[in-house]
Design a protein around this motif. Structure first.
Motif, PDB file in Angstrom:
ATOM      1  N   THR A 246       2.080  -4.500  -6.072  1.00 46.48           N
ATOM      2  CA  THR A 246       3.260  -3.750  -5.658  1.00 46.48           C
ATOM      3  C   THR A 246       2.860  -2.291  -5.487  1.00 46.48           C
ATOM      4  O   THR A 246       1.957  -1.792  -6.163  1.00 46.48           O
ATOM      5  N   TYR A 247       3.531  -1.625  -4.562  1.00 42.50           N
ATOM      6  CA  TYR A 247       3.220  -0.229  -4.269  1.00 42.50           C
ATOM      7  C   TYR A 247       4.500   0.471  -3.856  1.00 42.50           C
ATOM      8  O   TYR A 247       5.110   0.093  -2.856  1.00 42.50           O
ATOM      9  N   GLY A 248       4.917   1.449  -4.663  1.00 38.45           N
ATOM     10  CA  GLY A 248       6.172   2.135  -4.370  1.00 38.45           C
ATOM     11  C   GLY A 248       7.357   1.203  -4.354  1.00 38.45           C
ATOM     12  O   GLY A 248       8.305   1.408  -3.588  1.00 38.45           O
ATOM     13  N   GLY A 249       7.315   0.172  -5.191  1.00 42.67           N
ATOM     14  CA  GLY A 249       8.393  -0.807  -5.253  1.00 42.67           C
ATOM     15  C   GLY A 249       8.328  -1.874  -4.183  1.00 42.67           C
ATOM     16  O   GLY A 249       9.179  -2.753  -4.141  1.00 42.67           O
ATOM     17  N   ILE A 250       7.314  -1.832  -3.314  1.00 39.65           N
ATOM     18  CA  ILE A 250       7.165  -2.812  -2.246  1.00 39.65           C
ATOM     19  C   ILE A 250       6.177  -3.887  -2.684  1.00 39.65           C
ATOM     20  O   ILE A 250       5.067  -3.572  -3.131  1.00 39.65           O
ATOM     21  N   VAL A 251       6.579  -5.138  -2.580  1.00 40.45           N
ATOM     22  CA  VAL A 251       5.664  -6.247  -2.860  1.00 40.45           C
ATOM     23  C   VAL A 251       4.714  -6.401  -1.678  1.00 40.45           C
ATOM     24  O   VAL A 251       5.127  -6.381  -0.519  1.00 40.45           O
ATOM     25  N   LEU A 252       3.422  -6.538  -1.971  1.00 42.79           N
ATOM     26  CA  LEU A 252       2.395  -6.553  -0.934  1.00 42.79           C
ATOM     27  C   LEU A 252       1.713  -7.911  -0.832  1.00 42.79           C
ATOM     28  O   LEU A 252       1.510  -8.590  -1.832  1.00 42.79           O
ATOM     29  N   ASP A 253       1.389  -8.277   0.394  1.00 46.48           N
ATOM     30  CA  ASP A 253       0.536  -9.434   0.682  1.00 46.48           C
ATOM     31  C   ASP A 253      -0.751  -8.929   1.315  1.00 46.48           C
ATOM     32  O   ASP A 253      -0.824  -7.792   1.806  1.00 46.48           O
ATOM     33  N   LEU A 254      -1.755  -9.784   1.338  1.00 43.56           N
ATOM     34  CA  LEU A 254      -3.011  -9.481   2.021  1.00 43.56           C
ATOM     35  C   LEU A 254      -3.200 -10.490   3.142  1.00 43.56           C
ATOM     36  O   LEU A 254      -3.205 -11.701   2.901  1.00 43.56           O
ATOM     37  N   LEU A 255      -3.341  -9.990   4.374  1.00 44.17           N
ATOM     38  CA  LEU A 255      -3.605 -10.840   5.531  1.00 44.17           C
ATOM     39  C   LEU A 255      -5.073 -10.718   5.914  1.00 44.17           C
ATOM     40  O   LEU A 255      -5.624  -9.618   5.966  1.00 44.17           O
ATOM     41  N   ILE A 256      -5.700 -11.858   6.219  1.00 43.51           N
ATOM     42  CA  ILE A 256      -7.082 -11.879   6.692  1.00 43.51           C
ATOM     43  C   ILE A 256      -7.077 -12.571   8.042  1.00 43.51           C
ATOM     44  O   ILE A 256      -6.673 -13.727   8.166  1.00 43.51           O
ATOM     45  N   THR A 257      -7.489 -11.848   9.078  1.00 38.61           N
ATOM     46  CA  THR A 257      -7.419 -12.346  10.445  1.00 38.61           C
ATOM     47  C   THR A 257      -8.766 -12.169  11.116  1.00 38.61           C
ATOM     48  O   THR A 257      -9.399 -11.128  10.987  1.00 38.61           O
TER      49      THR A 257
END
Length: 270
Positions: free
Chosen positions: A53-64
């Motif tokens: 989480t960063y600044g209250g935002i839940v984060l995902d990681l995309l690999i393309t």
């Protein structure tokens, strides 16, 4: 910034990097997504959910992938164990793939620019006699990177015209028994086969993963923060107007402390 470790990692959607396409196509079939708010626009990316989480935002990681991707065993892609924070990506020996690692808001394709974040590549090794030798080439600006004092890897020195490239030496030969299960407490042997990176002011980075000809496939292991940061040396790449300029510096232990094994942590050069 977020460290991608210990943040409650979710599943993978989809389970392989390219969904519904042949891995043997001769031409690149996808370019980096991550520019669209609609999650359907990046459905062909490997997604690790709830990485931080960063600044209250839940984060995902995309690999393309932006070049043809050919795995030996795509079922090996994904998290090693739920909650441990180490993921794997399998490629066929004798191939390479260009990838974009992008931090996005949860279940979207919208990139989130971070002040800074850690990212570690581990288990960079080879098969017998250098077969399947693994190489990690970072093609984006790197702020800092860490390698173990007794590293079994070689690497370039970043300059205006040369990016950071890390590759296994013959002494780094290994097998699946030494694969890391958690990045936060790596063994000495595992740290000797890894590199930890810091990226700043960005939502992601580009990298090329390659394996020399050999038998079968090679697994690349990665996570966020790892114990390489504690037990390795910090290679500073100062960020100025030209962000890839490498400034040669002597030992500088300011702001660093000794590790538990007595190995100093600081900036070094050879």
């Amino acid at each position: 910034g977020p460290d991608f470790v210990g943040s409650g990692h979710g599943g993978l959607q989809p389970a392989v990097l390219i969904e519904g396409t042949s891995y043997k196509e001769s031409e690149p079939d996808l370019v980096a997504a991550g520019l669209f708010a609609d999650s359907s626009k990046c459905k062909d990316s490997l997604r690790l959910t709830d990485v931080a989480t960063y600044g209250g935002i839940v984060l995902d990681l995309l690999i393309t992938n932006s070049s043809t991707y050919e795995p030996k065993d795509p079922s090996r892609n994904g998290l090693f164990r739920y909650g441990e924070g180490v993921a794997h990506l399998n490629i066929k020996a004798g191939t390479s793939v260009d990838l974009r690692f992008e931090v996005v808001s949860h279940m979207s394709c919208f990139p989130v620019r971070l002040d800074n974040f850690y990212f570690s590549f581990m288990d960079i090794d080879s098969g017998p006699n250098g077969t399947g030798r693994e190489t990690v080439a970072i093609t984006s600006d790197v702020e800092n990177y860490y390698v173990a004092e007794d590293s079994l890897l070689k690497h370039t020195w970043p300059t205006k015209s040369k990016n950071l490239v890390v590759w296994a030496t013959d002494e780094a030969a290994g097998n699946s028994t030494g694969n890391p299960e958690s990045g936060i407490d790596l063994s000495d042997s595992q740290e000797e086969r890894g590199v930890a990176l810091i990226f700043a002011g960005t939502s992601g980075f580009d990298v090329t993963l390659a394996a020399a000809p050999g038998v079968g496939g090679r697994d690349f292991s990665f996570c966020g923060w790892s114990s390489i940061v504690l037990d390795g040396f910090n290679e500073t790449v100062p960020q100025g107007p030209a962000q890839t300029v490498f400034e040669e510096v002597k030992y500088d232990h300011g702001g660093h402390s000794a590790t538990g094994d007595g190995q100093p942590v600081g900036t070094w050069e050879t």
